[in-house]
Design a protein around this motif. Sequence first.
Motif, PDB file in Angstrom:
ATOM      1  N   TYR A  29      40.650  30.688  39.681  1.00 11.41           N
ATOM      2  CA  TYR A  29      40.941  30.011  38.415  1.00 11.41           C
ATOM      3  C   TYR A  29      41.169  31.088  37.354  1.00 11.41           C
ATOM      4  O   TYR A  29      40.323  31.958  37.170  1.00 11.41           O
ATOM      5  CB  TYR A  29      39.770  29.133  37.983  1.00 11.41           C
ATOM      6  CG  TYR A  29      39.513  27.947  38.888  1.00 11.41           C
ATOM      7  CD1 TYR A  29      40.301  26.802  38.811  1.00 11.41           C
ATOM      8  CD2 TYR A  29      38.463  27.971  39.807  1.00 11.41           C
ATOM      9  CE1 TYR A  29      40.057  25.706  39.624  1.00 11.41           C
ATOM     10  CE2 TYR A  29      38.208  26.870  40.618  1.00 11.41           C
ATOM     11  CZ  TYR A  29      39.009  25.750  40.523  1.00 11.41           C
ATOM     12  OH  TYR A  29      38.759  24.669  41.325  1.00 11.41           O
ATOM     13  N   MET A  31      41.058  31.915  33.702  1.00 17.32           N
ATOM     14  CA  MET A  31      40.525  31.392  32.438  1.00 17.32           C
ATOM     15  C   MET A  31      40.852  32.404  31.348  1.00 17.32           C
ATOM     16  O   MET A  31      40.047  33.291  31.047  1.00 17.32           O
ATOM     17  CB  MET A  31      39.008  31.209  32.535  1.00 17.32           C
ATOM     18  CG  MET A  31      38.545  30.353  33.714  1.00 17.32           C
ATOM     19  SD  MET A  31      38.994  28.633  33.523  1.00 17.32           S
ATOM     20  CE  MET A  31      37.814  28.140  32.270  1.00 17.32           C
ATOM     21  N   VAL A  36      38.338  33.660  37.738  1.00 21.16           N
ATOM     22  CA  VAL A  36      37.149  33.195  38.449  1.00 21.16           C
ATOM     23  C   VAL A  36      37.529  33.010  39.916  1.00 21.16           C
ATOM     24  O   VAL A  36      38.418  32.222  40.236  1.00 21.16           O
ATOM     25  CB  VAL A  36      36.636  31.861  37.859  1.00 21.16           C
ATOM     26  CG1 VAL A  36      35.419  31.370  38.632  1.00 21.16           C
ATOM     27  CG2 VAL A  36      36.305  32.025  36.389  1.00 21.16           C
ATOM     28  N   ALA A  38      36.769  31.430  42.983  1.00 23.46           N
ATOM     29  CA  ALA A  38      35.942  30.341  43.512  1.00 23.46           C
ATOM     30  C   ALA A  38      35.877  30.400  45.036  1.00 23.46           C
ATOM     31  O   ALA A  38      34.823  30.156  45.624  1.00 23.46           O
ATOM     32  CB  ALA A  38      36.490  28.999  43.055  1.00 23.46           C
ATOM     33  N   PRO A  57      24.419  27.574  47.265  1.00 25.74           N
ATOM     34  CA  PRO A  57      23.910  27.427  45.906  1.00 25.74           C
ATOM     35  C   PRO A  57      24.990  26.943  44.946  1.00 25.74           C
ATOM     36  O   PRO A  57      26.181  26.977  45.258  1.00 25.74           O
ATOM     37  CB  PRO A  57      23.451  28.844  45.543  1.00 25.74           C
ATOM     38  CG  PRO A  57      24.174  29.756  46.457  1.00 25.74           C
ATOM     39  CD  PRO A  57      24.469  28.972  47.703  1.00 25.74           C
ATOM     40  N   SER A  58      24.556  26.512  43.797  1.00 28.37           N
ATOM     41  CA  SER A  58      25.462  26.080  42.745  1.00 28.37           C
ATOM     42  C   SER A  58      26.436  27.211  42.406  1.00 28.37           C
ATOM     43  O   SER A  58      26.039  28.372  42.330  1.00 28.37           O
ATOM     44  CB  SER A  58      24.608  25.710  41.522  1.00 28.37           C
ATOM     45  OG  SER A  58      25.441  25.339  40.482  1.00 28.37           O
ATOM     46  N   GLY A  59      27.703  26.880  42.284  1.00 29.90           N
ATOM     47  CA  GLY A  59      28.716  27.867  41.931  1.00 29.90           C
ATOM     48  C   GLY A  59      29.289  28.631  43.113  1.00 29.90           C
ATOM     49  O   GLY A  59      30.127  29.525  42.942  1.00 29.90           O
ATOM     50  N   SER A  60      28.867  28.286  44.343  1.00 30.31           N
ATOM     51  CA  SER A  60      29.322  29.057  45.508  1.00 30.31           C
ATOM     52  C   SER A  60      30.708  28.644  46.000  1.00 30.31           C
ATOM     53  O   SER A  60      31.266  29.286  46.892  1.00 30.31           O
ATOM     54  CB  SER A  60      28.292  28.953  46.641  1.00 30.31           C
ATOM     55  OG  SER A  60      28.062  27.606  47.001  1.00 30.31           O
ATOM     56  N   GLY A  61      31.252  27.556  45.449  1.00 30.42           N
ATOM     57  CA  GLY A  61      32.611  27.163  45.825  1.00 30.42           C
ATOM     58  C   GLY A  61      32.697  25.910  46.679  1.00 30.42           C
ATOM     59  O   GLY A  61      33.772  25.550  47.157  1.00 30.42           O
ATOM     60  N   LYS A  62      31.573  25.208  46.843  1.00 33.09           N
ATOM     61  CA  LYS A  62      31.557  24.038  47.724  1.00 33.09           C
ATOM     62  C   LYS A  62      32.509  22.937  47.257  1.00 33.09           C
ATOM     63  O   LYS A  62      33.300  22.416  48.045  1.00 33.09           O
ATOM     64  CB  LYS A  62      30.128  23.462  47.805  1.00 33.09           C
ATOM     65  CG  LYS A  62      29.085  24.459  48.248  1.00 33.09           C
ATOM     66  CD  LYS A  62      27.703  23.812  48.370  1.00 33.09           C
ATOM     67  CE  LYS A  62      27.151  23.209  47.088  1.00 33.09           C
ATOM     68  NZ  LYS A  62      26.873  24.215  46.019  1.00 33.09           N
ATOM     69  N   SER A  63      32.409  22.580  45.977  1.00 31.73           N
ATOM     70  CA  SER A  63      33.258  21.487  45.477  1.00 31.73           C
ATOM     71  C   SER A  63      34.728  21.884  45.536  1.00 31.73           C
ATOM     72  O   SER A  63      35.586  21.063  45.882  1.00 31.73           O
ATOM     73  CB  SER A  63      32.888  21.123  44.037  1.00 31.73           C
ATOM     74  OG  SER A  63      31.587  20.607  43.977  1.00 31.73           O
ATOM     75  N   THR A  64      35.000  23.130  45.216  1.00 26.71           N
ATOM     76  CA  THR A  64      36.386  23.612  45.279  1.00 26.71           C
ATOM     77  C   THR A  64      36.932  23.443  46.692  1.00 26.71           C
ATOM     78  O   THR A  64      38.053  22.950  46.884  1.00 26.71           O
ATOM     79  CB  THR A  64      36.438  25.096  44.854  1.00 26.71           C
ATOM     80  OG1 THR A  64      35.895  25.201  43.536  1.00 26.71           O
ATOM     81  CG2 THR A  64      37.855  25.626  44.872  1.00 26.71           C
TER      82      THR A  64
HETATM   83  N1  LIG Z   1      38.466  23.884  37.083  1.00 30.02           N
HETATM   84  C1  LIG Z   1      37.843  25.070  37.052  1.00 30.02           C
HETATM   85  N2  LIG Z   1      38.208  26.017  36.165  1.00 30.02           N
HETATM   86  C2  LIG Z   1      37.587  27.218  36.141  1.00 30.02           C
HETATM   87  N3  LIG Z   1      36.601  27.593  36.964  1.00 30.02           N
HETATM   88  C3  LIG Z   1      36.188  26.686  37.873  1.00 30.02           C
HETATM   89  C4  LIG Z   1      36.773  25.384  37.959  1.00 30.02           C
HETATM   90  N4  LIG Z   1      36.166  24.706  38.971  1.00 30.02           N
HETATM   91  C5  LIG Z   1      35.237  25.551  39.463  1.00 30.02           C
HETATM   92  N5  LIG Z   1      35.234  26.733  38.811  1.00 30.02           N
HETATM   93  C6  LIG Z   1      34.387  27.900  39.093  1.00 30.02           C
HETATM   94  O1  LIG Z   1      34.517  28.199  40.476  1.00 30.02           O
HETATM   95  C7  LIG Z   1      33.251  28.553  41.030  1.00 30.02           C
HETATM   96  C8  LIG Z   1      32.920  27.622  42.173  1.00 30.02           C
HETATM   97  O2  LIG Z   1      32.701  26.331  41.640  1.00 30.02           O
HETATM   98  P1  LIG Z   1      32.368  25.054  42.526  1.00 30.02           P
HETATM   99  O3  LIG Z   1      33.363  24.944  43.619  1.00 30.02           O
HETATM  100  O4  LIG Z   1      32.254  23.899  41.607  1.00 30.02           O
HETATM  101  O5  LIG Z   1      30.952  25.440  43.143  1.00 30.02           O
HETATM  102  P2  LIG Z   1      29.777  24.517  43.734  1.00 30.02           P
HETATM  103  O6  LIG Z   1      30.351  23.174  44.024  1.00 30.02           O
HETATM  104  O7  LIG Z   1      29.302  25.239  44.952  1.00 30.02           O
HETATM  105  O8  LIG Z   1      28.719  24.462  42.686  1.00 30.02           O
HETATM  106  C9  LIG Z   1      32.262  28.530  39.875  1.00 30.02           C
HETATM  107  O9  LIG Z   1      32.142  29.822  39.364  1.00 30.02           O
HETATM  108  C10 LIG Z   1      32.916  27.602  38.884  1.00 30.02           C
HETATM  109  O10 LIG Z   1      32.523  27.901  37.574  1.00 30.02           O
END
Ligand SMILES: Nc1ncnc2c1ncn2[C@@H]1O[C@H](COP(=O)(O)OP(=O)(O)O)[C@@H](O)[C@H]1O
Length: 249
Positions: A29, A31, A36, A38, A57-64
């Motif tokens: 990403y 910014m 960033v 991900a 852990p939180s922020g590890s890229g799971k949702s992405t």
């Molecule tokens: N739309 C976005 N824009 C900028 N950074 C993003 C966005 N979505 C996620 N991130 C960043 O990408 C990284 C991984 O995020 P995410 O996949 O949400 O992790 P998780 O689900 O494991 O908590 C984090 O550092 C988050 O801040």
Amino acid sequence: MPSPTTAATTGAEGVKDAVFAARSVVKTYQMGEVAVHALNGVDLDLWPGEFVVLLGPSGSGKSTLLNILGGLDAPTSGDVFYRGEKLTAFNDSALTRYRRDHVGFVFQFYNLIPSLTARENVALITEIAPNPLDPVEALALVDLDKRKNHFPSQMSGGEQQRVAIARAVAKRPDVLLCDEPTGALDVHTGVLVLDAIQRVNAELGATTAVITHNAVIAKMADRVIHISDGRIAGEERNTKKVAASELEW
Ligand SMILES: Nc1ncnc2c1ncn2[C@@H]1O[C@H](COP(=O)(O)OP(=O)(O)O)[C@@H](O)[C@H]1O
Ligand SMILES: [Mg+2]
């Protein structure tokens, strides 16, 4: 499938039998000045019918990662194959069809429509799906058929999440992608929600991926994939799969 680009035409190895094959998936990403990272090169295969927990852990890229598998987002580089078809080459309308016909999503927040009953929330999906379950049958899968005429405000958080699961599975999706489905719930209700997901995986055979930062939930998976800093950090297969009802955290 809509895309003419298949594993065979790309020469990618071993992707045809997998439900998902991710190859060198990178997501960055931008910014402003800051990039960033991900996902930093994810290789992953998910197999038909398996129940996988993606733990990190939180922020590890799971949702992405889950959003890319579900066709909600596209990688910066790398490819994802869905049953041998190159998802990352689909155009917008093919992606929409893919999501609509094959993917069930469950998120941390239930996103039910407050003015519709449980049955009506599920029926919204069954009305546009080609081969759906009956809405009440879908509610029965999550043990909520008796609550079919109740509105979201008349149900607990866990019950609302089970309605959201019924809605996600009522189209008989090929894959069920769950992003922190118990993140907003206490243990007792969380277990009921996980039990519903486990039942759907077993009874409908949908390939199921649950992402969580809670290591206890990993015990109910066939396979646990660890994610750290946007990479697959390891994986293991559970020799004994624990029933959701036996989990405690
Ligand atoms: N739309 C976005 N824009 C900028 N950074 C993003 C966005 N979505 C996620 N991130 C960043 O990408 C990284 C991984 O995020 P995410 O996949 O949400 O992790 P998780 O689900 O494991 O908590 C984090 O550092 C988050 O801040
Ligand atoms: Mg997340």
